[in-house]
Design a protein around this motif. Structure first.
Motif: not given
Length: 647
Positions: A458-467
């Motif tokens: 599955d795709f790993r979740g990525f959130d630019a704002t969270t990072n």
């Protein structure tokens, strides 16, 4: 047949895929634009001849010709075209667009072009208003900034303190360096805040209207590297008079500007008392830079230091701890087996499923009905249905492994027998199909020299704002620890590189701050820079605690990942801090010390290791020691002769 020699590109491919690769990761908190240097204006002797030639050429085309390119107007409901406005209307429209936060690029381009044409009849105060509006819209027009540098320089003595702050902020925001203009602004601001101001403005430059102008000028001039000691001292005197109405974020930015300019801060006791009164309830974004700036400036105000540390401790306790970092090397089967996902579960139409098999096997039986129950997919399979690939779809069943169940020569698994029957029913040519050539795996691990099949489907979740928030949180905590490290070094009267002593006499609040910051720091290590990583490793290396040892281990691993950003003194301090922890044994740091450190530093550490001061059994000997001098050549030769078998 002899093996072929690998080309250079092959070795580079192996290096790029290597898990031991040392690389730098940058974290862009703010937008960075290249610096634009504006040269000093010089008179062009041939300017008249050039103008005469261009005018004659334009007139030769006729009276109604237009040679300046196509007429590109601006059309937006409720807004006039800035290219058709006069000087007064242009300033009003720019101020209105700034208040309403208009973000139309073509509008601001027309404003810049119109300002460039009307620059000779627009006052310097109106030019400051337009520049402030363009900063709010973040529209960078280099030709306008270059041209206005000369226009503002001619009338710089007519600017008030607020207008001077706006001009300095605009050139700092767009990174446009005009040395004559900045030197004139320095001199003008000093004269404004003196007892003999220029005749065109009132004494003090109307400081009461906006006390934050002092901070804006200090930050802008420091960013452009044009802050003189006379300017900073004049701004400090003005800040002391208006400290009661200044906010704590402005005070923190003011202290940070002094620390960056490396100008001593000799403020009155009343100034620091006002700072203490504004500390409670402030945000971490202002508290951490203030503590670091005071430590760098060596401000010996114990009450201010305690107030900042206590408030930072409260803010860290309220912050979410986050997830701890994964063990370094776990992705390469060094600790717990884990593979980073490469793809998500793809979905294919049933009609195309047969194309995925490079060498389809001959079906054992041909089903008569294509819509019969298919136990493999848990339901009836019909034409045009969407199914998931067995490799990239659901995870393997219990007791099986992807590496064992999948063929080593192909990344795709053969379709089930029932699915082949369906294809045979729909198309009777499956028996006559020629065997397709085997295709190379799409994912190949150049280090292990085998197909690298993803285990997580599955795709790993990525959130630019969270990072981004995570990196900012780590950066702020790193600033606080860097300031605490400088204060401890100042208390011990030692250089920063040798401040590595015990903590028995330390304040309990500062020790609590270190322990409380550990989980927050470990979950946001990506936001720390080289100096912050080094200072934090030295601080936690002094604590005799399991949590401190785990924190030092994570800090060292993040430092190895960002090894290219470290200088030689920082690498030496990091190595000493890592050698202090007896439980720490990092093979990546050891390999970096032997192969990636600068040559002079490697030679120095090798000499200390041969001298018996950096061996694994005597790691604490090097705790806080300066660089050991090299022995003379005669002594080295005598020691070799004494240790030889013949002797």
């Amino acid at each position: 047949m002899a093996d072929k020699v690998r080309p250079r590109a092959a070795y580079r491919a192996v290096y790029l895929a290597s898990p031991l690769k040392f690389h730098t990761t940058f974290h862009a908190f703010n937008r960075t634009v290249p610096q634009f240097n504006i040269d000093n204006w010089q008179k062009d002797p041939a300017a008249y001849e050039k103008h005469k030639w261009r005018t004659t050429k334009d007139r030769s085309h006729g009276r109604w010709s237009y040679s300046q390119g196509p007429l590109a107007g601006f059309r937006l409901e409720g807004w006039p075209d800035p290219g058709l406005l006069g000087a007064a209307d242009l300033v009003q429209i720019a101020a209105r667009a700034q208040a309403e936060k208009l973000e139309d690029r073509s509008f601001w381009e027309q404003v810049a072009e119109r300002t460039f044409k009307l620059r000779d009849i627009v006052s310097v105060s109106d030019l400051a208003v337009i520049l402030d509006a363009m900063v709010t819209a973040n529209h960078r027009h280099l030709l306008l900034m270059k041209t206005l540098a000369r226009e503002i320089l001619d009338d710089v003595d007519k600017l008030s303190l607020v207008e001077a702050a706006v001009v300095a902020s605009a050139y700092s925001h767009f990174r446009c360096v005009a040395p004559p203009l900045l030197a004139a602004l320095n001199k003008h601001v000093v004269s404004l805040l003196s007892d003999t101001p220029p005749p065109f403005v009132q004494p003090g430059g109307n400081l009461d209207s906006d006390p934050g102008s002092v901070t804006v000028i200090a930050r802008a001039m420091t960013t452009l590297n044009h802050a003189t000691p006379e300017l900073m001292q004049a701004l400090l005197r003005a800040a002391e008079t208006k400290i009661s109405v200044m906010t704590f974020p402005d005070i923190a930015n003011f202290l940070e500007a002094f620390a960056k300019a490396k100008v001593p801060l000799d403020a009155s006791p009343e100034f620091w008392q006002a700072v203490i009164s504004k500390v409670p309830g402030s945000r971490m974004a202002s508290l951490c830079p203030a503590l670091r700036a005071m430590a760098v400036l060596k401000v010996d105000q114990q009450s201010v230091r305690e107030a900042l540390v206590s408030e930072i401790l409260v803010g860290i306790q309220k912050a979410p701890p986050g997830e701890p970092p994964r063990p370094f090397g776990s992705a390469f089967d060094m600790a717990t087996p884990f593979r980073f996902p490469s793809f998500g579960p793809p979905q294919y139409p049933l009609d195309f499923m047969g194309l995925l098999d490079p060498s389809p096997a001959k079906p054992e039986a041909v089903a008569a009905d294509a819509t019969e129950e298919n136990a493999e997919f848990g339901g009836a399979v019909g034409e045009g249905d969407i199914i998931e690939d067995s490799i990239f779809g659901a995870p393997p069943k219990a007791g099986t492994s992807n590496a064992a169940d999948q063929p080593s020569d192909s990344i795709f698994a053969p379709p089930p027998a029932t699915l082949q029957s369906d294809f045979a029913t729909m198309d009777g040519e499956i028996d006559d199909m020629e065997t397709a050539p085997e295709r190379a795996p799409r994912l190949f691990n150049a280090v292990a020299r085998q197909p690298w099949l993803p285990e997580v489907s599955d795709f790993r979740g990525f959130d630019a704002t969270t990072n981004l928030n995570r990196n900012r949180r780590g950066f702020r905590v790193g600033e606080a620890l860097e300031g605490l490290h400088h204060y401890w070094a100042m208390d011990e009267k030692l250089p920063v590189s040798l401040a590595n002593s015990n903590v028995e006499h330390r304040s309990g609040t500062e020790i609590d701050l270190l322990l409380a910051a550990s989980p927050v720091l470990r979950s946001a290590l990506e936001g720390l820079n080289a100096e912050q990583l080094t200072c934090a490793a030295e601080l936690y290396a002094r604590l005799d605690d399991d949590v401190a040892d785990d924190t030092v281990e994570d800090l060292v691993q993040e430092s190895v990942r960002k090894l290219a950003t470290f200088s030689s003194p920082q690498l030496r301090r990091l190595w000493i801090a890592a050698a202090t922890c007896e439980k720490l044994s990092d093979p990546y740091l050891e390999k970096a010390r032997r192969r990636r450190f600068p040559k002079e530093l490697r030679r120095e550490l090798r000499h200390q290791e041969n001298a018996g001061k950096a061996t694994p059994t005597l790691k604490k000997v090097q705790r806080g020691l300066p660089r050991a001098p090299a022995p003379p050549k005669e002594a080295t030769a005598a020691s070799k002769d004494a240790s030889s078998p013949t002797a």
